[in-house]
Design an enzyme around this catalytic site. Structure first.
Site, PDB file in Angstrom:
ATOM      1  N   PHE A  14       0.811  -1.221   0.000  1.00 22.00           N
ATOM      2  CA  PHE A  14       0.000   0.000   0.000  1.00 22.00           C
ATOM      3  C   PHE A  14       0.844   1.271   0.000  1.00 22.00           C
ATOM      4  O   PHE A  14       0.418   2.282  -0.543  1.00 22.00           O
ATOM      5  CB  PHE A  14      -0.993  -0.007   1.160  1.00 22.00           C
ATOM      6  CG  PHE A  14      -2.182  -0.876   0.872  1.00 22.00           C
ATOM      7  CD1 PHE A  14      -3.188  -0.432   0.037  1.00 22.00           C
ATOM      8  CD2 PHE A  14      -2.269  -2.141   1.402  1.00 22.00           C
ATOM      9  CE1 PHE A  14      -4.272  -1.234  -0.264  1.00 22.00           C
ATOM     10  CE2 PHE A  14      -3.353  -2.956   1.118  1.00 22.00           C
ATOM     11  CZ  PHE A  14      -4.362  -2.507   0.284  1.00 22.00           C
ATOM     12  N   GLU A  15       2.021   1.218   0.582  1.00 19.31           N
ATOM     13  CA  GLU A  15       2.875   2.408   0.543  1.00 19.31           C
ATOM     14  C   GLU A  15       3.507   2.559  -0.840  1.00 19.31           C
ATOM     15  O   GLU A  15       3.660   3.659  -1.334  1.00 19.31           O
ATOM     16  CB  GLU A  15       3.963   2.334   1.621  1.00 19.31           C
ATOM     17  CG  GLU A  15       3.445   2.410   3.035  1.00 19.31           C
ATOM     18  CD  GLU A  15       2.812   3.740   3.387  1.00 19.31           C
ATOM     19  OE1 GLU A  15       3.055   4.743   2.698  1.00 19.31           O
ATOM     20  OE2 GLU A  15       2.046   3.772   4.371  1.00 19.31           O
ATOM     21  N   GLY A  16       3.895   1.432  -1.424  1.00 16.46           N
ATOM     22  CA  GLY A  16       4.541   1.461  -2.724  1.00 16.46           C
ATOM     23  C   GLY A  16       5.978   1.954  -2.617  1.00 16.46           C
ATOM     24  O   GLY A  16       6.412   2.454  -1.582  1.00 16.46           O
TER      25      GLY A  16
END
Length: 191
Positions: A14-16
């Protein structure tokens, strides 16, 4: 106790690993996240020395980004979850809270109704409390909606598995290997 691989993977997913330079080096530069906070690597907003990320900071390599992530998760988020949570949790449930704390901040976790529901053992209320934390920069973000759903699912999987799975195995120590009171006690307990 380190968070499970699934929780770390959730954070990274989700942070990438955003804003690659495009020069083939795989390095990334700082950028503004949707909440308008300078960020680098896998969502890091500060360095180990607590200095905030600035947009003018030098690019970093993936190994540095992973080190920053490990620092923030291991030195900031996990200890905060362990301080605030008053009930035994399965590692997956704990990992979901660590992911939440990484994304929203440990102060947000500490003051949240989510934490109150966890500490009260009100498991059925936990997914709804996760879902309330879906805004960034004053707007609902689809990525945060998906992230909170994934964290809630991971948490509830841990609840279904039960906290007993979270208990670390008892240390094995050969009888009579320690002259301390603990060694004598351990020998007496284990026969």
């Amino acid at each position: 106790m380190a968070i499970p691989r699934e929780a770390l993977d959730l954070i990274k997913q989700f942070e990438g690993y955003l804003r690659q330079l495009g020069d083939g080096s795989g390095r990334v530069k700082p950028y503004l996240c949707p909440a308008r906070v300078a960020t680098i690597g896998y969502g890091s907003t500060f360095y180990e020395d607590r200095r905030k990320v600035q947009l003018s900071d030098a690019p970093i390599a993936r190994t540095r980004a992973e080190a920053l992530l490990a620092f923030e998760v291991g030195q900031i988020c996990e200890p905060a979850v362990d301080r605030y949570v008053r009930v035994p949790l399965h590692p997956l449930a704990r990992g979901a809270l660590v992911s939440f704390a990484f994304n929203c901040g440990t102060g947000a976790l500490k003051s949240s109704t989510l934490l109150k529901r966890v500490n009260a053992g009100r498991w059925d209320d936990v997914p709804r409390e996760f879902s309330k934390w879906r805004m960034g920069g004053g707007v609902v973000l689809r990525g945060l909606v998906r992230r909170r759903a994934a964290e809630a699912e991971m948490f509830m999987t841990g609840v279904r598995l039960g906290p007993q799975a979270a208990a670390p195995p008892l240390p094995t120590r050969p009888p009579g290997t320690s002259p301390t009171w603990w060694g004598r006690f351990w020998t007496w307990i284990t026969g």
